[in-house]
Design a protein around this motif. Structure first.
Motif, short mmCIF file in Angstrom:
data_model
loop_
_atom_site.label_atom_id
_atom_site.label_comp_id
_atom_site.label_asym_id
_atom_site.label_seq_id
_atom_site.Cartn_x
_atom_site.Cartn_y
_atom_site.Cartn_z
N ARG A 4 32.85 -2.14 36.09
CA ARG A 4 31.66 -1.77 36.84
C ARG A 4 30.47 -1.58 35.93
O ARG A 4 29.34 -1.75 36.32
N ALA A 15 24.24 -0.35 45.73
CA ALA A 15 25.33 -0.86 44.92
C ALA A 15 25.70 -2.29 45.32
O ALA A 15 25.86 -3.15 44.48
N TYR A 72 31.33 8.90 45.17
CA TYR A 72 31.57 7.66 44.43
C TYR A 72 31.23 6.43 45.27
O TYR A 72 31.12 5.33 44.75
N THR A 76 28.48 4.95 40.91
CA THR A 76 29.70 4.42 40.29
C THR A 76 30.34 5.37 39.29
O THR A 76 31.51 5.24 38.99
N SER A 77 29.59 6.31 38.76
CA SER A 77 30.16 7.23 37.78
C SER A 77 29.26 8.45 37.63
O SER A 77 28.09 8.44 38.01
#
Lengths: 245, 245
Positions: A4, A15, A72, A76-77
């Motif tokens: 990712r 996203a 999430y 993504t993080s």
DNA sequence: TAGGATACTTACCCATCAGTATGATTAGAC
DNA sequence: GTCTAATCATACTGATGGGTAAGTATCCTA
């Protein structure tokens, strides 16, 4: 590391932009964007309150009244979350530079205009991420991006200082160190300022800018500035703060 | 929480002063103290490099070429380690106040003397702990102690500013905000300064203090200061740094 | 030279937390 | 009504790292 994480950081774009079949109804996409921004804003506030490492994604999720996987779903993080908070703050400062570029003013006035917006940004909910985030918490890629943005702002301030020395509105000085001193004083606001303070970020910045313009040494024929005087009598409600922090 | 954590933090005293039987030979005790200081110094450097949360006690132990329990032999917790680093730095600043108290000088000169030592402390290996440590990483007890120390320094600076306004050596201003601005600019050094820089902490502080005194606006009949001018031509070897950070 | 304190290691425990696999539910398109 | 994508929850994994238990080696005193 993670698949990712390849490519440049996202910073705003949804996203998975449904590039194709039935272009997910645009109101739905707008909803998603709003929620995403809420996630980032809440994260910024939590980082501000408890620091990056003392804030778990479960905490953030709980504040949003959802669960961790939902967070999430929009991000993504945890690292990206920090990055987005940073960008959100920096964008305000970049906008200030843009606005000022169009104006025909002595450089010192353009500089103080930028510093004003700068101080407000640092006092905002994104101030923590801009100022206190440690780049060891970021992947090399993210770290590079952030450093580039910071450097851009730094160079912008230095340029205004140089222009001010040329047009005579700024006393000769070392642009680099002067920029560091100015930015440092303003950045430090993020260390001690809390929103329940009696002064707004803008007011604080005004006082700082006035101090930097005038200097500590007494000036012949320059009386106390009214704004500074006023603050001398109006007692802030909370002593709080302290010097460092 | 932990029974160890009760009572005021140690900050220097050996963990178990053998109050009794055969008074452990004093050279042995001195050895222990030296080792303890080494632990703290190494911890400070690692925190400085990688941040508190990205530094494990195994890391610190490895730097000292020992194992983790050995570190715990000299220190009761990671938290205490951070606290000791903080105290080590702050003590230097407190010493500066002590030294200056004995001197008969205009308040502005006493202030700049203190600020000088202040800047050097912030640029030292303990600067990170003094400036960037987050009090969410500390127990309430430790946090209170640190806040008290910070506040003491803050009040000291404000007092010098007030005295300067009284003896006429300092332009009228708001002592609180001015102290924040001055300390902020200096504290910020800990965010960007690395020891391999072309300027020393002392040089940087000199430049900052000069800027604080003079201000940005041009002063009638005051030419560029020689020191600032010099730095304008002598290019720093590393561009590095950046504004924020 | 015995006995106790000192100094340090090996090997472990366990809480926390970022991140995920999988599945349930809902909403819109046809 | 059906089918598909979007949205969210339950329940897990895996690694990291603070801290400790227990034992070993060294030194000093008497």
């Amino acid at each position: 590391m993670n698949s990712r994480r390849s490519g440049p950081p996202t910073a705003g774009k949804p996203a998975a932009p449904p590039a194709s079949p039935w272009k997910a109804s645009s109101e739905r996409q707008r909803d998603r964007e709003l929620k995403r921004e809420a996630v980032i804003r809440v994260a910024a506030r939590e980082f501000n309150r408890k620091g990056y490492h003392n804030t778990s994604l479960d905490d953030i999720a709980a504040r949003l009244e959802v669960t961790k996987p939902t967070v999430y779903y929009y991000v993504t993080s945890k690292e990206q979350l920090l990055f987005e908070c940073f960008v959100a703050g920096v964008e305000r400062i970049r906008a200030a530079f843009q606005d000022v570029r169009r104006q025909e003013l002595p450089a010192r006035e353009r500089l103080t205009a930028v510093l004003h917006r700068y101080g407000e940004a640092v006092a905002s909910e994104f101030g923590w991420a801009m100022v206190r985030a440690e780049d060891q918490d970021l992947s090399p890629t993210m770290s590079r991006h952030i450093k580039a943005l910071k450097s851009e702002i730094d160079q912008g301030i230095r340029r205004l200082i140089r222009e001010g020395m040329q047009d005579g509105s700024i006393h000769p000085c070392d642009p680099k160190l002067t920029a560091f001193a100015l930015a440092g004083a303003l950045n430090w606001i993020a260390h001690w300022y809390r929103e329940d303070q009696s002064l707004s970020g803008s007011e604080i910045t005004s006082a700082f800018v006035a101090l930097f313009e005038t200097g500590l040494s007494p000036r012949a024929g320059v009386p106390a500035r009214a704004s500074a005087r006023a603050r001398l009598t109006r007692r802030p409600r909370r002593a709080g703060g302290g010097l460092l922090r």
